[in-house]
Design an enzyme around this catalytic site. Structure first.
Site, PDB file in Angstrom:
ATOM      1  N   LYS A  40       0.838  -1.207   0.000  1.00  0.00           N
ATOM      2  CA  LYS A  40       0.000   0.000   0.000  1.00  0.00           C
ATOM      3  C   LYS A  40       0.870   1.252   0.000  1.00  0.00           C
ATOM      4  O   LYS A  40       2.065   1.191   0.333  1.00  0.00           O
ATOM      5  CB  LYS A  40      -0.927  -0.027   1.223  1.00  0.00           C
ATOM      6  CG  LYS A  40      -0.207  -0.052   2.565  1.00  0.00           C
ATOM      7  CD  LYS A  40      -1.150  -0.498   3.689  1.00  0.00           C
ATOM      8  CE  LYS A  40      -0.446  -0.426   5.041  1.00  0.00           C
ATOM      9  NZ  LYS A  40      -1.237  -1.074   6.105  1.00  0.00           N
ATOM     10  N   ARG A 139     -11.047  -0.437  14.120  1.00  0.00           N
ATOM     11  CA  ARG A 139     -10.723   0.362  12.942  1.00  0.00           C
ATOM     12  C   ARG A 139     -11.417  -0.197  11.709  1.00  0.00           C
ATOM     13  O   ARG A 139     -12.176   0.502  11.055  1.00  0.00           O
ATOM     14  CB  ARG A 139      -9.196   0.378  12.746  1.00  0.00           C
ATOM     15  CG  ARG A 139      -8.743   1.244  11.605  1.00  0.00           C
ATOM     16  CD  ARG A 139      -7.248   1.194  11.385  1.00  0.00           C
ATOM     17  NE  ARG A 139      -6.796  -0.074  10.807  1.00  0.00           N
ATOM     18  CZ  ARG A 139      -5.589  -0.269  10.284  1.00  0.00           C
ATOM     19  NH1 ARG A 139      -4.697   0.719  10.292  1.00  0.00           N
ATOM     20  NH2 ARG A 139      -5.254  -1.430   9.787  1.00  0.00           N
ATOM     21  N   TYR A 261      14.616  30.445   9.161  1.00  0.00           N
ATOM     22  CA  TYR A 261      13.359  31.100   9.551  1.00  0.00           C
ATOM     23  C   TYR A 261      13.237  31.178  11.069  1.00  0.00           C
ATOM     24  O   TYR A 261      13.539  30.215  11.776  1.00  0.00           O
ATOM     25  CB  TYR A 261      12.158  30.311   9.021  1.00  0.00           C
ATOM     26  CG  TYR A 261      11.910  30.470   7.553  1.00  0.00           C
ATOM     27  CD1 TYR A 261      11.619  31.721   7.000  1.00  0.00           C
ATOM     28  CD2 TYR A 261      11.945  29.369   6.716  1.00  0.00           C
ATOM     29  CE1 TYR A 261      11.368  31.857   5.644  1.00  0.00           C
ATOM     30  CE2 TYR A 261      11.692  29.500   5.357  1.00  0.00           C
ATOM     31  CZ  TYR A 261      11.410  30.745   4.828  1.00  0.00           C
ATOM     32  OH  TYR A 261      11.164  30.874   3.493  1.00  0.00           O
ATOM     33  N   MET A 309      11.033  24.672   3.274  1.00  0.00           N
ATOM     34  CA  MET A 309      10.296  23.850   2.320  1.00  0.00           C
ATOM     35  C   MET A 309      11.232  23.077   1.396  1.00  0.00           C
ATOM     36  O   MET A 309      11.021  21.896   1.112  1.00  0.00           O
ATOM     37  CB  MET A 309       9.376  24.735   1.474  1.00  0.00           C
ATOM     38  CG  MET A 309       8.495  23.954   0.518  1.00  0.00           C
ATOM     39  SD  MET A 309       7.505  25.021  -0.533  1.00  0.00           S
ATOM     40  CE  MET A 309       6.402  25.762   0.643  1.00  0.00           C
TER      41      MET A 309
END
Ligand code: PLP
Length: 368
Positions: A40, A139, A261, A309
């Site tokens: 998956k 679940r 930052y 980023m």
């Protein structure tokens, strides 16, 4: 996006020989149970189209994905007799797609069972499926009440060719967790009512809980890709993914200068800073800011400043300046610093590190 190797900010190397060796180890560990592979989320980010044929060549015949569309996309890479199972079952109304592509649903609810049953009646033949029961994770799968309704309806048993009854473990990586025994007992109680049906319970970690948990089919995902299956124990699997970033530029900064930052890092003395072309948009999780580490020729260099980023900044003062040219390689995931170690610094699990790996990396497959 498929970047050129020489342009890419980082190279993600996927070792298909290590993947195959991991499969062999897990299959051996699983004793007489068949060993499936869980693919998956694009084989946990590593490329299902390359991982699937490598495992098929190793003898794997059972493959699991989560979504119907993942299964449809995988089918051309895995011709029959490979069996592809869809963990989430079939979205309502899409049942015929399973027939067209020869996919086998994992039926998780009475509604899914009812729809598969209806298609079987329409086609005039029993249709194969796995039925999942919930043994404590709340679940997916039939609840205890739904199990009774399912077993009470003998028509379902005729229309659905039940390949396996399955369940999923919630705490298997913690070998002494009481939930393992609780789930096993509930699963065995159900099996007594379906004595002739094959069974599947174990994920990667479940395999290492021992023969009682292995039944007829085990379903490893993470361990195939090198993630440690047992908390607190040595990892018997080989690393499959490695990631090398590239230096964009370097600079000397002085005492009191800031990096990144928020200006959250300030130098206590002169430091050399290297900027590397990998950031949180590439899955280099921002939670590693101020605590991550990279390696240059085996020497640890700390990540300083907040992760951006598209870039990270490293304190490379310990490295000879000649080694720090533009384009020079920096190891972000390597034998010394495997996926699980990266995950720990990011405050997450190896699964999330792998499935976050970005698509701006140049992907290089070796072996296979
Ligand atoms: C993801 C998944 C697996 C594989 O789990 P790993 O911990 O990656 O081995 C097995 N079974 C089910 C139902 C899953 O959702």
């Amino acid at each position: 996006m498929h970047p050129q190797k020489s342009h890419a900010g980082a190279v993600l190397t996927i070792d298909l020989n290590a993947l195959r060796a991991n499969y062999r180890l897990l299959r051996q560990q699983a004793g007489s149970a068949a060993c499936a592979a869980v693919l998956k989320a694009n084989a946990y980010g590593l490329g299902a189209d390359r991982v699937a044929p490598a495992l098929a060549a190793e003898g794997c015949r059972h493959f699991f994905v989560a979504h119907l569309d993942e299964a449809i996309a995988l089918r051309p890479h895995l011709p029959p007799p490979a069996e592809i199972f869809v963990l989430h079952g079939v979205p309502p109304g899409a049942e015929k797609e399973c027939i067209v592509h020869q996919l086998i649903p994992v039926l998780n609810s009475l509604q899914q069972i009812q729809a598969w049953h209806a298609l079987a009646l329409e086609m005039g033949q029993a249709l194969p499926a796995i039925v999942q029961v919930d043994t404590g994770m709340s679940r997916m799968g039939l609840s205890p009440v739904e199990v009774e309704a399912w077993l009470d309806n003998s028509a379902f048993m005729k229309s659905i060719q039940l390949l396996y009854v399955m369940s999923h473990l919630a705490c298997a990586e913690h070998q002494d967790h009481p939930m393992n025994g609780t789930q096993l007992a509930r699963f065995n109680a159900l099996r007594q009512r379906l004595p002739n049906v094959a069974a599947s319970l174990a994920n990667s970690s479940g395999i290492f809980l021992g023969p009682d948990f292995q039944f007829d089919l085990v379903r490893p995902g993470a361990a195939l890709y090198g993630i440690a299956p047992v908390a607190g124990a040595a990892n018997p699997l080989q690393p499959v993914a490695s990631l090398q970033g590239r230096i964009l530029q370097t600079r000397l900064i002085e005492r009191g200068d800031h990096v990144g930052y928020g200006s959250r890092y300030s130098a206590s003395e002169q430091r050399r800073i290297a900027t590397v072309s990998v950031g949180y948009a590439d899955g280099w999780l921002r939670s590693m800011s101020h605590r991550g580490v990279a390696f240059i020729d085996g020497v640890a260099v700390p990540m300083v400043g907040t992760i951006s980023m598209d870039s990270i900044t490293l304190d490379v003062s310990a490295i000879a300046a000649e080694r720090l040219y533009a384009g020079a390689a920096v190891d972000l995931i390597c034998a010394q610093h495997p996926v699980d170690a990266v995950a720990e610094l990011a405050g997450t699990i190896g699964y999330e590190v792998l499935t976050s790996l970005g698509n701006r990396y140049y992907r290089e497959y070796v072996g296979g």
